[in-house]
Structures are given as structure tokens and as C-alpha cells.
Design a protein around this motif. Structure first.
Motif, mmCIF file in Angstrom:
data_model
loop_
_atom_site.group_PDB
_atom_site.id
_atom_site.type_symbol
_atom_site.label_atom_id
_atom_site.label_comp_id
_atom_site.label_asym_id
_atom_site.label_seq_id
_atom_site.Cartn_x
_atom_site.Cartn_y
_atom_site.Cartn_z
ATOM 1 N N ILE A 1 0.815 -1.100 -0.050
ATOM 2 C CA ILE A 1 0.373 0.250 -0.219
ATOM 3 C C ILE A 1 1.198 1.212 -0.131
ATOM 4 N N PRO A 2 1.339 1.766 -1.122
ATOM 5 C CA PRO A 2 2.201 3.237 -1.333
ATOM 6 C C PRO A 2 1.480 4.036 -1.052
ATOM 7 N N ARG A 3 2.305 5.586 -0.253
ATOM 8 C CA ARG A 3 1.915 6.532 -0.624
ATOM 9 C C ARG A 3 3.234 7.338 -0.664
ATOM 10 N N ASP A 4 2.311 8.303 -1.538
ATOM 11 C CA ASP A 4 3.598 9.895 -1.285
ATOM 12 C C ASP A 4 4.233 10.126 -0.592
ATOM 13 N N VAL A 5 5.363 10.196 -0.246
ATOM 14 C CA VAL A 5 5.899 11.131 0.837
ATOM 15 C C VAL A 5 6.946 12.523 0.318
ATOM 16 N N SER A 6 6.776 12.756 -0.836
ATOM 17 C CA SER A 6 8.202 13.036 -1.808
ATOM 18 C C SER A 6 8.596 14.499 -1.285
ATOM 19 N N LYS A 7 7.125 15.398 -1.029
ATOM 20 C CA LYS A 7 7.461 16.822 -0.209
ATOM 21 C C LYS A 7 8.345 16.303 0.936
ATOM 22 N N ASP A 8 7.846 15.332 1.737
ATOM 23 C CA ASP A 8 8.040 15.457 3.130
ATOM 24 C C ASP A 8 9.707 15.748 3.256
ATOM 25 N N ASN A 9 10.820 15.305 2.586
ATOM 26 C CA ASN A 9 12.217 16.075 2.577
ATOM 27 C C ASN A 9 12.999 14.044 3.829
ATOM 28 N N CYS A 10 12.167 13.319 2.907
ATOM 29 C CA CYS A 10 12.702 12.360 4.646
ATOM 30 C C CYS A 10 13.431 11.471 3.644
ATOM 31 N N GLY A 11 13.816 11.806 2.937
ATOM 32 C CA GLY A 11 14.885 10.633 1.930
ATOM 33 C C GLY A 11 14.759 9.471 1.173
ATOM 34 N N TYR A 12 13.060 9.585 0.382
ATOM 35 C CA TYR A 12 12.622 8.885 0.409
ATOM 36 C C TYR A 12 11.722 9.459 -0.331
ATOM 37 N N ASP A 13 10.648 8.641 -1.270
ATOM 38 C CA ASP A 13 9.893 9.489 -2.557
ATOM 39 C C ASP A 13 8.207 8.727 -1.911
ATOM 40 N N ILE A 14 8.343 7.313 -1.265
ATOM 41 C CA ILE A 14 7.699 6.897 -1.526
ATOM 42 C C ILE A 14 7.387 5.956 -0.504
ATOM 43 N N GLU A 15 6.682 5.650 0.979
ATOM 44 C CA GLU A 15 6.642 5.283 1.589
ATOM 45 C C GLU A 15 5.580 3.767 1.504
ATOM 46 N N SER A 16 5.793 2.498 1.591
ATOM 47 C CA SER A 16 4.884 1.347 1.371
ATOM 48 C C SER A 16 4.534 0.722 1.943
ATOM 49 N N PHE A 17 3.218 0.178 2.913
ATOM 50 C CA PHE A 17 2.893 -0.439 3.988
ATOM 51 C C PHE A 17 2.873 -1.928 3.312
ATOM 52 N N ILE A 18 3.448 -2.523 4.171
ATOM 53 C CA ILE A 18 3.850 -4.029 3.710
ATOM 54 C C ILE A 18 2.890 -4.979 4.662
ATOM 55 N N PRO A 19 1.170 -5.676 4.343
ATOM 56 C CA PRO A 19 0.812 -5.866 5.326
ATOM 57 C C PRO A 19 1.362 -6.898 5.722
ATOM 58 N N GLU A 20 0.358 -7.353 6.891
ATOM 59 C CA GLU A 20 1.064 -7.930 7.817
ATOM 60 C C GLU A 20 1.016 -10.032 7.465
ATOM 61 N N ASN A 21 0.494 -9.999 6.518
ATOM 62 C CA ASN A 21 0.044 -11.652 5.449
ATOM 63 C C ASN A 21 2.223 -10.948 4.317
ATOM 64 N N LEU A 22 2.614 -9.966 3.941
ATOM 65 C CA LEU A 22 3.352 -10.320 3.386
ATOM 66 C C LEU A 22 5.259 -9.773 4.199
ATOM 67 N N ARG A 23 4.306 -9.308 5.365
ATOM 68 C CA ARG A 23 6.117 -8.872 5.770
ATOM 69 C C ARG A 23 6.716 -10.493 6.342
ATOM 70 N N GLY A 24 7.998 -10.557 6.031
ATOM 71 C CA GLY A 24 9.361 -10.818 6.465
ATOM 72 C C GLY A 24 9.668 -11.388 7.389
ATOM 73 N N PRO A 25 11.002 -12.466 7.869
ATOM 74 C CA PRO A 25 10.844 -12.955 9.500
ATOM 75 C C PRO A 25 11.440 -11.326 10.086
ATOM 76 N N ASP A 26 12.184 -10.489 9.637
ATOM 77 C CA ASP A 26 12.661 -9.096 10.157
ATOM 78 C C ASP A 26 11.024 -8.166 10.279
ATOM 79 N N GLY A 27 9.904 -8.758 10.194
ATOM 80 C CA GLY A 27 9.327 -7.770 10.580
ATOM 81 C C GLY A 27 8.596 -6.593 9.824
ATOM 82 N N TYR A 28 9.576 -5.717 9.302
ATOM 83 C CA TYR A 28 9.263 -4.791 8.791
ATOM 84 C C TYR A 28 8.111 -4.276 8.218
ATOM 85 N N SER A 29 7.182 -3.347 8.385
ATOM 86 C CA SER A 29 5.954 -2.911 7.779
ATOM 87 C C SER A 29 6.416 -1.695 7.176
#
Length: 126
Positions: free
Chosen positions: A14-42
């Protein structure tokens, strides 16, 4: 950027445009729980670089983008989008920086082929 947002949706994220926020990247993409790897990153943090097939093979990475990539290497993705007329291809790279970025650098130009060759490829349409 739309091409990457579309890819993320096709991959189930589930992507979201954050390009105007100057956070070092353009898109935050949420990882649904069923697609998360063993590291658990969301979140996937994606910097988008577009280039034409007809221009040089360089992309510019800012200091902020490099530092962000170094700080969150397992979540950070560099998406290189090559435009050839009406079509695009995408390559997702991770772990492209193997050492700290020089403090004085505001940005650095990278050869796309070399950058891809030293990265962990996590998605490739080529």
C-alpha cells in the motif's frame, strides 16, 4: 513515480507519496502483515529515480538519500525507472552503498549499470 506506485500495488503493498516531506525517499509502502518477512518490517521506503534511455546513464543521489539508505538498509529501495518512449522498465535495488557517505558531499552522480551491479536486486522488469 506513478509506475512505482502501480508496481507496489501489484506486489500487494500500500504505497503513499511522501516526496514533499524531505525524508530521504519518495514513497512509503506499507507491507500487509501476511507479506512481511521474518524481520517484521512494515514499511518499504522507496526513492524513485527516472531516466530516459536516450540520455546518459547517470542518476544523482542526494546526501539525505544516501544517509537514509545507510540508516535503514533493509527497508530502503532505490527504484530506477528507465523510460523508452511510451514504455518503462523498473529495477529495485537495495544495499547499494557499502560504506559511509562523505560528510562534505551534497549529492553524488552514479553510473546506473555499476550501481545496479553492486546492489541486491529485489525487483527487475528488464
Amino acid at each position: 513515480m506513478n509506475a512505482v506506485m502501480d508496481i507496489e500495488r501489484r506486489l500487494g503493498y500500500i504505497p503513499r507519496d511522501v516526496s514533499k516531506d524531505n525524508c530521504g525517499y519518495d514513497i512509503e509502502s506499507f507491507i500487509p502483515e501476511n507479506l512481511r518477512g521474518p524481520d517484521g518490517y512494515s514499511l518499504r521506503c522507496i526513492e524513485v529515480k527516472g531516466k530516459s534511455i536516450f540520455h546518459d546513464d547517470m542518476v544523482t543521489i542526494t546526501r539525505n538519500e544516501m544517509l537514509t539508505a545507510l540508516n535503514i538498509p533493509k527497508q530502503y529501495i532505490l527504484a530506477i525507472i528507465v523510460v523508452d518512449g511510451g514504455s518503462t522498465t523498473a529495477t529495485y535495488c537495495q544495499n547499494m552503498f557499502s560504506k559511509d557517505v562523505e560528510d562534505a558531499a551534497d549529492s553524488t552522480n552514479f553510473n546506473v549499470a555499476k550501481l545496479i551491479s553492486q546492489s541486491d536486486i529485489v525487483y527487475d522488469e528488464r
